[in-house]
Motif scaffolding. Structure first.
Motif, PDB file in Angstrom:
ATOM      1  N   ALA A   1      -1.809  10.813  -1.068  1.00 21.69           N
ATOM      2  CA  ALA A   1      -1.198   9.482  -1.015  1.00 21.69           C
ATOM      3  C   ALA A   1      -2.140   8.516  -0.315  1.00 21.69           C
ATOM      4  O   ALA A   1      -2.976   8.920   0.504  1.00 21.69           O
ATOM      5  CB  ALA A   1       0.148   9.539  -0.286  1.00 21.69           C
ATOM      6  N   CYS A   2      -1.983   7.229  -0.652  1.00 20.09           N
ATOM      7  CA  CYS A   2      -2.856   6.193  -0.110  1.00 20.09           C
ATOM      8  C   CYS A   2      -2.030   4.941   0.137  1.00 20.09           C
ATOM      9  O   CYS A   2      -1.212   4.540  -0.705  1.00 20.09           O
ATOM     10  CB  CYS A   2      -3.985   5.924  -1.099  1.00 20.09           C
ATOM     11  SG  CYS A   2      -5.083   4.580  -0.628  1.00 20.09           S
ATOM     12  N   ALA A   3      -2.245   4.301   1.286  1.00 17.48           N
ATOM     13  CA  ALA A   3      -1.479   3.119   1.660  1.00 17.48           C
ATOM     14  C   ALA A   3      -2.302   1.847   1.529  1.00 17.48           C
ATOM     15  O   ALA A   3      -1.973   0.825   2.137  1.00 17.48           O
ATOM     16  CB  ALA A   3      -0.971   3.253   3.096  1.00 17.48           C
ATOM     17  N   VAL A   4      -3.356   1.863   0.694  1.00 21.41           N
ATOM     18  CA  VAL A   4      -4.240   0.709   0.616  1.00 21.41           C
ATOM     19  C   VAL A   4      -3.509  -0.534   0.108  1.00 21.41           C
ATOM     20  O   VAL A   4      -3.832  -1.660   0.505  1.00 21.41           O
ATOM     21  CB  VAL A   4      -5.461   1.028  -0.268  1.00 21.41           C
ATOM     22  CG1 VAL A   4      -5.057   1.234  -1.720  1.00 21.41           C
ATOM     23  CG2 VAL A   4      -6.513  -0.056  -0.146  1.00 21.41           C
ATOM     24  N   ALA A   5      -2.510  -0.383  -0.761  1.00 24.17           N
ATOM     25  CA  ALA A   5      -1.777  -1.547  -1.273  1.00 24.17           C
ATOM     26  C   ALA A   5      -1.034  -2.256  -0.149  1.00 24.17           C
ATOM     27  O   ALA A   5      -0.978  -3.489  -0.114  1.00 24.17           O
ATOM     28  CB  ALA A   5      -0.808  -1.122  -2.376  1.00 24.17           C
ATOM     29  N   LEU A   6      -0.462  -1.490   0.771  1.00 22.93           N
ATOM     30  CA  LEU A   6       0.217  -2.105   1.913  1.00 22.93           C
ATOM     31  C   LEU A   6      -0.792  -2.798   2.815  1.00 22.93           C
ATOM     32  O   LEU A   6      -0.505  -3.854   3.397  1.00 22.93           O
ATOM     33  CB  LEU A   6       0.991  -1.054   2.706  1.00 22.93           C
ATOM     34  CG  LEU A   6       2.323  -0.575   2.108  1.00 22.93           C
ATOM     35  CD1 LEU A   6       2.099   0.384   0.941  1.00 22.93           C
ATOM     36  CD2 LEU A   6       3.175   0.111   3.165  1.00 22.93           C
ATOM     37  N   GLN A   7      -1.982  -2.224   2.931  1.00 21.97           N
ATOM     38  CA  GLN A   7      -3.041  -2.808   3.760  1.00 21.97           C
ATOM     39  C   GLN A   7      -3.517  -4.150   3.205  1.00 21.97           C
ATOM     40  O   GLN A   7      -3.821  -5.076   3.963  1.00 21.97           O
ATOM     41  CB  GLN A   7      -4.209  -1.822   3.830  1.00 21.97           C
ATOM     42  CG  GLN A   7      -5.425  -2.313   4.585  1.00 21.97           C
ATOM     43  CD  GLN A   7      -6.580  -1.320   4.487  1.00 21.97           C
ATOM     44  OE1 GLN A   7      -6.406  -0.160   4.098  1.00 21.97           O
ATOM     45  NE2 GLN A   7      -7.774  -1.778   4.835  1.00 21.97           N
ATOM     46  N   LEU A   8      -3.563  -4.250   1.868  1.00 22.63           N
ATOM     47  CA  LEU A   8      -4.100  -5.450   1.229  1.00 22.63           C
ATOM     48  C   LEU A   8      -3.051  -6.505   0.924  1.00 22.63           C
ATOM     49  O   LEU A   8      -3.406  -7.640   0.577  1.00 22.63           O
ATOM     50  CB  LEU A   8      -4.809  -5.061  -0.076  1.00 22.63           C
ATOM     51  CG  LEU A   8      -6.034  -4.154   0.057  1.00 22.63           C
ATOM     52  CD1 LEU A   8      -6.544  -3.768  -1.324  1.00 22.63           C
ATOM     53  CD2 LEU A   8      -7.131  -4.847   0.860  1.00 22.63           C
ATOM     54  N   ALA A   9      -1.781  -6.146   1.031  1.00 22.84           N
ATOM     55  CA  ALA A   9      -0.720  -7.080   0.627  1.00 22.84           C
ATOM     56  C   ALA A   9      -0.775  -8.385   1.408  1.00 22.84           C
ATOM     57  O   ALA A   9      -0.669  -9.479   0.828  1.00 22.84           O
ATOM     58  CB  ALA A   9       0.640  -6.415   0.798  1.00 22.84           C
TER      59      ALA A   9
ATOM     60  N   VAL B   1      -0.925   9.011 -11.555  1.00 19.13           N
ATOM     61  CA  VAL B   1      -0.797   8.102 -10.409  1.00 19.13           C
ATOM     62  C   VAL B   1       0.606   7.520 -10.429  1.00 19.13           C
ATOM     63  O   VAL B   1       1.058   7.012 -11.454  1.00 19.13           O
ATOM     64  CB  VAL B   1      -1.837   6.962 -10.461  1.00 19.13           C
ATOM     65  CG1 VAL B   1      -1.727   6.100  -9.208  1.00 19.13           C
ATOM     66  CG2 VAL B   1      -3.237   7.511 -10.603  1.00 19.13           C
ATOM     67  N   GLU B   2       1.293   7.592  -9.298  1.00 21.27           N
ATOM     68  CA  GLU B   2       2.637   7.042  -9.175  1.00 21.27           C
ATOM     69  C   GLU B   2       2.670   6.029  -8.038  1.00 21.27           C
ATOM     70  O   GLU B   2       1.914   6.136  -7.069  1.00 21.27           O
ATOM     71  CB  GLU B   2       3.652   8.145  -8.889  1.00 21.27           C
ATOM     72  CG  GLU B   2       3.764   9.204  -9.959  1.00 21.27           C
ATOM     73  CD  GLU B   2       4.707  10.312  -9.527  1.00 21.27           C
ATOM     74  OE1 GLU B   2       5.924  10.179  -9.769  1.00 21.27           O
ATOM     75  OE2 GLU B   2       4.220  11.293  -8.939  1.00 21.27           O
ATOM     76  N   ILE B   3       3.555   5.070  -8.158  1.00 16.57           N
ATOM     77  CA  ILE B   3       3.816   4.124  -7.071  1.00 16.57           C
ATOM     78  C   ILE B   3       5.120   4.545  -6.430  1.00 16.57           C
ATOM     79  O   ILE B   3       6.161   4.630  -7.090  1.00 16.57           O
ATOM     80  CB  ILE B   3       3.905   2.683  -7.604  1.00 16.57           C
ATOM     81  CG1 ILE B   3       2.585   2.284  -8.279  1.00 16.57           C
ATOM     82  CG2 ILE B   3       4.242   1.718  -6.475  1.00 16.57           C
ATOM     83  CD1 ILE B   3       2.647   0.939  -8.981  1.00 16.57           C
ATOM     84  N   THR B   4       5.081   4.832  -5.154  1.00 15.79           N
ATOM     85  CA  THR B   4       6.267   5.321  -4.458  1.00 15.79           C
ATOM     86  C   THR B   4       6.558   4.462  -3.236  1.00 15.79           C
ATOM     87  O   THR B   4       5.666   3.799  -2.693  1.00 15.79           O
ATOM     88  CB  THR B   4       6.074   6.788  -4.012  1.00 15.79           C
ATOM     89  OG1 THR B   4       4.946   6.869  -3.134  1.00 15.79           O
ATOM     90  CG2 THR B   4       5.840   7.684  -5.216  1.00 15.79           C
ATOM     91  N   GLY B   5       7.816   4.484  -2.820  1.00 14.67           N
ATOM     92  CA  GLY B   5       8.221   3.767  -1.616  1.00 14.67           C
ATOM     93  C   GLY B   5       7.905   2.291  -1.699  1.00 14.67           C
ATOM     94  O   GLY B   5       8.042   1.660  -2.760  1.00 14.67           O
ATOM     95  N   PRO B   6       7.452   1.692  -0.601  1.00 15.42           N
ATOM     96  CA  PRO B   6       7.201   0.246  -0.571  1.00 15.42           C
ATOM     97  C   PRO B   6       5.895  -0.157  -1.246  1.00 15.42           C
ATOM     98  O   PRO B   6       5.584  -1.346  -1.321  1.00 15.42           O
ATOM     99  CB  PRO B   6       7.147  -0.065   0.926  1.00 15.42           C
ATOM    100  CG  PRO B   6       6.662   1.211   1.556  1.00 15.42           C
ATOM    101  CD  PRO B   6       7.281   2.317   0.729  1.00 15.42           C
ATOM    102  N   GLY B   7       5.095   0.827  -1.714  1.00 15.14           N
ATOM    103  CA  GLY B   7       3.834   0.486  -2.363  1.00 15.14           C
ATOM    104  C   GLY B   7       2.757   1.526  -2.182  1.00 15.14           C
ATOM    105  O   GLY B   7       1.568   1.226  -2.330  1.00 15.14           O
ATOM    106  N   PHE B   8       3.133   2.749  -1.861  1.00  6.09           N
ATOM    107  CA  PHE B   8       2.147   3.824  -1.749  1.00  6.09           C
ATOM    108  C   PHE B   8       1.675   4.238  -3.137  1.00  6.09           C
ATOM    109  O   PHE B   8       2.452   4.252  -4.092  1.00  6.09           O
ATOM    110  CB  PHE B   8       2.745   5.046  -1.042  1.00  6.09           C
ATOM    111  CG  PHE B   8       3.034   4.838   0.410  1.00  6.09           C
ATOM    112  CD1 PHE B   8       2.025   4.914   1.355  1.00  6.09           C
ATOM    113  CD2 PHE B   8       4.327   4.559   0.840  1.00  6.09           C
ATOM    114  CE1 PHE B   8       2.288   4.721   2.706  1.00  6.09           C
ATOM    115  CE2 PHE B   8       4.607   4.372   2.186  1.00  6.09           C
ATOM    116  CZ  PHE B   8       3.581   4.448   3.114  1.00  6.09           C
ATOM    117  N   LEU B   9       0.403   4.586  -3.227  1.00  2.98           N
ATOM    118  CA  LEU B   9      -0.135   5.196  -4.436  1.00  2.98           C
ATOM    119  C   LEU B   9      -0.189   6.699  -4.207  1.00  2.98           C
ATOM    120  O   LEU B   9      -0.806   7.173  -3.247  1.00  2.98           O
ATOM    121  CB  LEU B   9      -1.538   4.660  -4.735  1.00  2.98           C
ATOM    122  CG  LEU B   9      -1.627   3.196  -5.185  1.00  2.98           C
ATOM    123  CD1 LEU B   9      -3.082   2.747  -5.232  1.00  2.98           C
ATOM    124  CD2 LEU B   9      -0.973   3.011  -6.550  1.00  2.98           C
ATOM    125  N   SER B  10       0.469   7.447  -5.084  1.00  2.00           N
ATOM    126  CA  SER B  10       0.493   8.907  -4.982  1.00  2.00           C
ATOM    127  C   SER B  10      -0.291   9.485  -6.151  1.00  2.00           C
ATOM    128  O   SER B  10      -0.035   9.125  -7.306  1.00  2.00           O
ATOM    129  CB  SER B  10       1.932   9.422  -4.991  1.00  2.00           C
ATOM    130  OG  SER B  10       2.637   8.967  -3.856  1.00  2.00           O
TER     131      SER B  10
END
Length: 364
Positions: A45-53, A80-89
């Motif tokens: 999983a990666c939280a980069v989308a939350l970091q860049l929002a 690749v899935e989008i989960t939760g508030p914007g995690f990339l799985s």
């Protein structure tokens, strides 16, 4: 695809999105991926989308969708899935493909597997106390950061000539370490390195324990914990983690010699399967991330603990699935693939010990 490969793949997707003006945000220096926690979706999983929002002034889910489009078709990524508030799985390709990629990466890179350029060009300075544990810790931190591309300079608070002479016997040199940084005025600030003192001098420890056991004893505990420097560091048995790590490396090298005597070599193209191989393969895949985290947090103890885990997983695998045939058994594809995994484990153990300044003998 290894975790480091996945991190670079996501970072390239961010750059493409910015270059294409689909995303207006600064490109981060690095992207962090982590193994999915129990109950989560995918392998990583990666939280980069939350970091860049925030910088992009977009909802995290929208940023995740922009990146999803650019990373989903990359080789080695199954889903690749989008989960939760914007995690990339991420679910990687077939496990066998990922396993082969790890084994090939270890074979190609050798003892520098896991090294990288995350700190490339950065100038980092440290100041350590005039005490043996601080000196050895600073030296190990230098090794870890240099392996990630940093330029490191280390100085000491008022050590005498006798101290520096004793430390040199432990592989610690005086003042500047790593690549000399370019001159700058004013110089970069120095970060202090002050672990709990060893309670003994380098000379005392060397006389009683020798170089390797002394360095392991000083580096294995976290800096805020007291170092245990008893004679248990010299025990040749399972109770001594240092012995376990070095013996696992020596055993891996012995397997290569044994296979050569039987007329066969390893074959990483046929990745080993089974529950016994899985923990060891996962630990080898995690090795680059462990080295980077240890460098980032100035924590050589993380490398020591990881090497212990690799050694235990190696012995579990070895005892269950021997890489060498027994009796009249002929070498098979399974033996060649098992040998490839055993050799990769030995390579990782040797590389990790080297970063801690500890030797990895081929015979024990």
């Amino acid at each position: 695809m290894t975790p480091a490969d996945l991190s670079r793949t996501v970072l390239r997707a961010v750059r493409r999105a910015v270059d294409e003006n689909a995303l207006r945000a600064p490109v981060p220096a690095r992207v962090r991926v982590e193994r999915t926690r129990p109950g989560g979706s995918g392998d990583y999983a990666c939280a980069v989308a939350l970091q860049l929002a925030g910088p992009a002034r977009l909802p995290a889910l929208e940023v995740a969708r922009i990146l999803h489009e650019r990373v989903a078709a990359e080789p080695g990524i199954g889903r690749v899935e989008i989960t939760g508030p914007g995690f990339l799985s991420f679910t990687l390709g077939a496990p066998a493909d990922s396993d082969r990629a790890v084994l090939h990466a270890v074979r190609e890179q050798g003892s520098v597997y896991g090294h990288g350029g995350a700190f490339g060009g950065e100038e980092i300075r440290f100041l350590h106390a005039p005490e043996v544990r601080a000196a050895v810790t600073a030296d190990a931190v230098r090794r870890l950061l240099t392996a990630q591309g940093a330029r490191v300079r280390i100085s000491c608070e008022g050590a005498g000539e006798a101290d520096r002479t004793e430390w040199s016997r432990l592989g610690v040199t005086a003042d500047a370490h790593g690549t000399s940084p370019a001159a700058r005025n004013p110089p970069a600030p120095s970060t202090p390195i002050r672990p709990v003192p060893a309670g003994a001098t380098a000379g005392e420890l060397l006389e009683r324990l020798g170089v390797d056991a002394t360095r392991w004893g000083l580096l294995r505990p976290a800096v805020h914990d007291r170092a245990r420097l008893g004679d248990g560091l010299l025990v040749q048995g399972e109770a001594n983690p240092l012995f376990q790590v070095r013996y696992a490396h020596a055993r891996a090298r012995a397997l290569t010699r044994g296979a050569a005597a039987l007329g066969f070599t390893s074959a990483p193209d046929a990745a080993p399967h089974g529950s016994a191989a899985r923990p060891l393969l996962d630990l080898l895949a995690d090795h680059p991330g462990v080295l980077l985290a240890a460098a980032r947090h100035r924590a050589p103890d993380r490398v020591a603990r990881h090497l212990e885990a690799v050694a235990h997983a190696f012995f579990d695998f070895h005892d269950c699935c021997s890489p060498l045939p027994s009796g009249d058994e002929k070498p098979s594809a399974a033996h060649r693939s098992r040998l490839a995994l055993a050799e990769a484990a030995g390579t990782v153990l040797a590389g990790g010990l080297s970063l801690l300044g500890i030797s990895a003998p081929a015979h024990l």
